[in-house]
Each structure stands twice: as C-alpha cells, then as structure tokens.
Design an enzyme around this catalytic site. Structure first.
Site: not given
Ligand SMILES: CC(=O)SCCNC(=O)CCNC(=O)[C@H](O)C(C)(C)COP(=O)(O)OP(=O)(O)OC[C@H]1O[C@@H](n2cnc3c(N)ncnc32)[C@H](O)[C@@H]1OP(=O)(O)O
Length: 437
Positions: A99, A392, A422
């Site tokens: 990242c 990201h 990170c």
């Molecule tokens: C060093 C580094 O950077 S490490 C990081 C590397 N990146 C990662 O690991 C990625 C991490 N993120 C992920 O894996 C995914 O985004 C997850 C697993 C957390 C979530 O994935 P998904 O379940 O597909 O997310 P999705 O966008 O569908 O959101 C799920 C629900 O939360 C809701 N939601 C998301 N954000 C918000 C918010 N800010 N406010 C209110 N509701 C929200 C969505 O509307 C959705 O609702 P629904 O099911 O009623 O439609």
C-alpha cells in the site's frame, strides 16, 4: 537521532514536486469495471503530461507501481510510456511496496534526481480491484503444466481424470498477508482489541472522514488535482470519487455487522477502506531544472523513511515506526508540522497509530526513544478526510496523499506536512513535504 541529511542533488538543488494528478477513485466493480490498472495509469499520466505543457522528451524516467499485478503486463511503467504520448526512449520500471507503492516510486525518482542520472521524472501507481488476475487451483495449474508436457492423448486424459470439481474453481487474489494468511481486516481487528479502540471511536473517525471529504469536494479544493475520467464507450465521464457519502450519518454506522470477526468484531464495511480502482501520479524534477523549464513547484520533498514491523501483531503500525525517522531526517518535530495526513486503511489502524504517536511506553519499548512523537492536533489531522472516504487503490494512494497535502499546505499557507502509510508485510512509509519558501 539520525543525522539530518538534506535531500538535495550534488548541485545543491531540492527535489521539487511540480504537479500531481489522479483519476477519481471508484469502488470495486463500479465506474471502472472492466478497465485494467494499466489503462487507468495511462489516463492519468497522459493528462498530467498534457497539463504540464512539457515536451515529452524532457521526461527522463517513469517509475510506477501496481500492487495486484497483471501477469500479461508485469512492467506497468513501461506499458504507460509506450501507451501514452511519452517519448519511446523514456526509461521506465515498476516498483512494489504494497500500500506504500507510490511512496516508493517517489523515493526512487528522488534518488535518481539526487544521483544526477535523471532530471525530470514521473512517479505514481494504479490499481484495479475490478480487473483481477483470477487464478486456478494449485492442482489444476500443475495438471496443465504436466498436460503440456504429455506426449499422447491418453496421458493427457489420465491427468485430467484425476481432477476433482473443486480443483476447477477459480481463485481470486486475497487481500491477505502471504506469510500469516491473515486478512488485513483481521489485523485491524487485532489492533482494535489490543489497543482498546471501541466500535464508537472507529465509526466516529470513518464518519469524520466522509464528512471532510464531501466538504472538500463541495468547496472545490480537489477539482484541480483530480481529472475527469472518460469511461468507455466514451459517452460518460466520472468527475468525482464515488465512494464518498455526501449524507454520512453516524447512526447508520452502528447498524452494520462486523465484516471480519463476525461474532466479536468491531471492524465493518463503513470503518474500513473499500476495495477501489484508480490511479495517481506526480511530476518531479530538480529545483534548477524546474526553473529552466519555467515550472513553479507545488513543493519539495524534505525527507522520507521506510521501515517495518512484525507481521503477526500490530502489522499496520507502520506510521508509528516510520514517522519519527522521517521527522529526524527532516530536522523537525511533530509540533512544527502544519498538516498530518495518515492513510486510513481501517479506522482501528489509524486510531492505534495515533495512540502510539502519543505513547511514552511505545516510544521507550518499541522505538527506544526517550520521548514519544507526540499528540496529533485534530485540527491538522486528515483535514480533507482520508482513504476510508476516498477509497484506496493500493498503489495510487501515496501519490494522492502527497498531491493533496501539498495543495492543502499552499491553500492554508502552511509550510511542512507529513504523509504516512502502513502497508502489508508490516511496512511503514513516511514523507515530510515542504511548500516553497
Ligand atoms: C495497508 C492497507 O491499506 S491494508 C487495507 C487493504 N484493503 C483492504 O483490506 C480492503 C478492506 N475492505 C474490504 O475488504 C471490503 O470493503 C469489506 C469486506 C470491508 C466490505 O465489503 P462489502 O461488504 O462488499 O462492502 P459494501 O460496500 O457492500 O458495504 C456493505 C454495507 O455497508 C454499507 N456501508 C458502507 N459504508 C457505509 C457508511 N459509511 N455508512 C453507512 N453504511 C455503509 C453499505 O451501504 C452496504 O450496505 P448494504 O449491504 O445494505 O448495501
């Protein structure tokens, strides 16, 4: 304390960041569905070059990265040179630091400028979570290699007859640590628990991130640094990031179920950065080359540091380890910074890093320093929101943060800014930026 080593060329020039640009960032499988990272990279580099008005021949080098690499284009940097209006002789190579990849690309170009081998370079990164190298199971991969070597049809049939239906299932890349198997979200959960970070604190940080990012767009602070992306079949345009919630409401955050530790967890889709597509790049040169070309730099690279920590515990604490090194090398303290921009992989990770910045125990036991880095002033922290709201696209985030911080320092009349992230593998990156004085 490390000796203060100024980042200057042999001729005494500072390393100038002349401009920076990014595509709008889009959530997985939305606006950029079907567009590979290399095309997003070409889009941003073409536009950066066009806006600079520079003759492409003056670009000596392009260093780019892509975390989730496509086997058919292993050197994304060279593909970008060949696929844009750049000169065919422009040197190009690709880097990977998870990242923190575009932080690394910037450091590489800076080092080449300091060594005198390059005078003008472009650094950046692009990632797509929508166009992925979907693989095959290990058993199928092995069978295919063996079948290729088999001499007769019956040998081939025998090999394929051993396959089970589950061996035929596609295998998408995992956002997980290779050596531990832990997903990034599992590490965020671990950090939330061991650093006593509540669900409420995480949700509040995520809500703040969306509010500030929405406000930044509304106030026109980002337009200059984000290009409009023309989407195939080129009848529509994406002009803004599509993950930011204009109507973010804290009450909605509390309703979400944990995404990783489903029974006892506190890390949810709302307080994690989403999987995202996008690209970002910065144009760099020595101070005197910028003057020669009539360019006014946005700012300068004052110092940087990369370091690493454990992968089993607190793996996303990179900023807490890298920042004191970058500050020492800049000859500055936290209090002298006007802005602090920290990559928000997860709210839990961000809050744990902030706690460790201020912790005397962490300074003593982990950093072996008499003093902690210090408490970050909330008025200076992620003032335009962070990756939870913007998204990201792994390799693009560093270049986004650098460009955004420089523009914001100039807008506020500040001088020094920290950008820090990170990264998988326990890596940490920190860069101190300075606005022209
Ligand atoms: C060093 C580094 O950077 S490490 C990081 C590397 N990146 C990662 O690991 C990625 C991490 N993120 C992920 O894996 C995914 O985004 C997850 C697993 C957390 C979530 O994935 P998904 O379940 O597909 O997310 P999705 O966008 O569908 O959101 C799920 C629900 O939360 C809701 N939601 C998301 N954000 C918000 C918010 N800010 N406010 C209110 N509701 C929200 C969505 O509307 C959705 O609702 P629904 O099911 O009623 O439609």
């Amino acid at each position: 304390m490390d000796k203060v080593l100024p980042l200057i060329t042999r001729g005494g020039d500072r390393i100038a960041i002349v401009d920076g640009l990014r595509t709008p960032f889009a959530k997985q499988a939305t606006a950029y569905h079907g567009i590979p990272a290399v095309d997003l990279g070409k889009m941003v580099v073409s536009e950066l070059l066009a806006r600079s008005g520079l003759d492409p021949q003056v670009i000596d080098q392009l260093v780019f990265g892509q975390v989730v690499q496509m086997p058919e284009a292993p050197n994304i940097a060279r593909e970008i040179v060949l696929g844009t209006g750049m000169h065919v002789q422009t040197d190009a190579y690709s880097v990977s630091r998870a990242c923190a990849t575009s932080f690394q690309a910037v450091a590489n170009v800076a080092e080449s400028i300091m060594a005198g081998t390059v005078r003008v370079g472009i650094a950046g990164g692009a990632d797509s979570s929508s166009v992925l190298p979907i693989g095959v199971s290990k058993t199928l991969a092995r069978t295919l290699v063996d079948a290729n070597k088999a001499r007769t049809l019956s040998q081939r049939l025998k090999l394929f007859s051993r396959l089970r239906p589950r061996d035929l299932l596609p295998v998408p890349p995992a956002v997980a640590e290779y050596s531990t198997g832990l997903r990034m979200g599992d590490t965020a959960e671990q950090m939330a628990k061991s650093h006593h970070i509540s669900r409420e604190e995480q949700d509040a940080l995520a809500h703040r991130s969306h509010q500030l990012a929405a406000e930044a767009w509304k106030s026109g602070h980002l337009q200059q640094q984000v290009m409009a992306a023309h989407l195939p079949p080129y009848r529509t345009r994406l002009e803004q990031d599509n993950n930011i919630r204009q109507d973010s409401q804290l009450a909605h955050y509390a309703k979400l179920r944990p995404a990783f530790d489903r029974r006892h967890g506190s890390v949810t889709a709302a307080n994690s950065t989403p999987l995202t597509d996008g690209a970002a790049a910065v144009l760099m040169m020595s101070e005197s080359r910028a003057a020669e070309l009539g360019m006014v730099p946005l700012g300068y690279l004052r110092s940087y540091a990369f370091t690493a920590t454990d992968v089993w515990e607190d793996m996303l604490l990179g900023p807490a380890y890298a920042t004191p090194l970058a500050l020492d090398r800049a000859g500055l303290t936290l209090g002298e910074l006007d802005l602090v921009d920290m990559h928000e992989a997860f709210a839990a990770q961000t809050l744990a890093n902030l706690k460790m910045f201020a912790s005397a125990g962490f300074a003593r036991d982990k950093l072996h320093r008499p003093q902690p880095v210090g408490e970050v002033d909330p008025q200076k922290f992620n003032v335009l929101g962070g990756s939870i709201a913007y998204g990201h696209p792994f390799a693009a985030t560093g270049a986004r943060m650098i460009t955004q911080t420089l523009h914001e320092l100039r807008r506020r009349g500040g001088r020094f800014g920290l950008t820090t992230a990170c990264a998988a593998g326990g890596l940490g990156a920190a860069m101190i930026l300075e606005v022209a004085s």
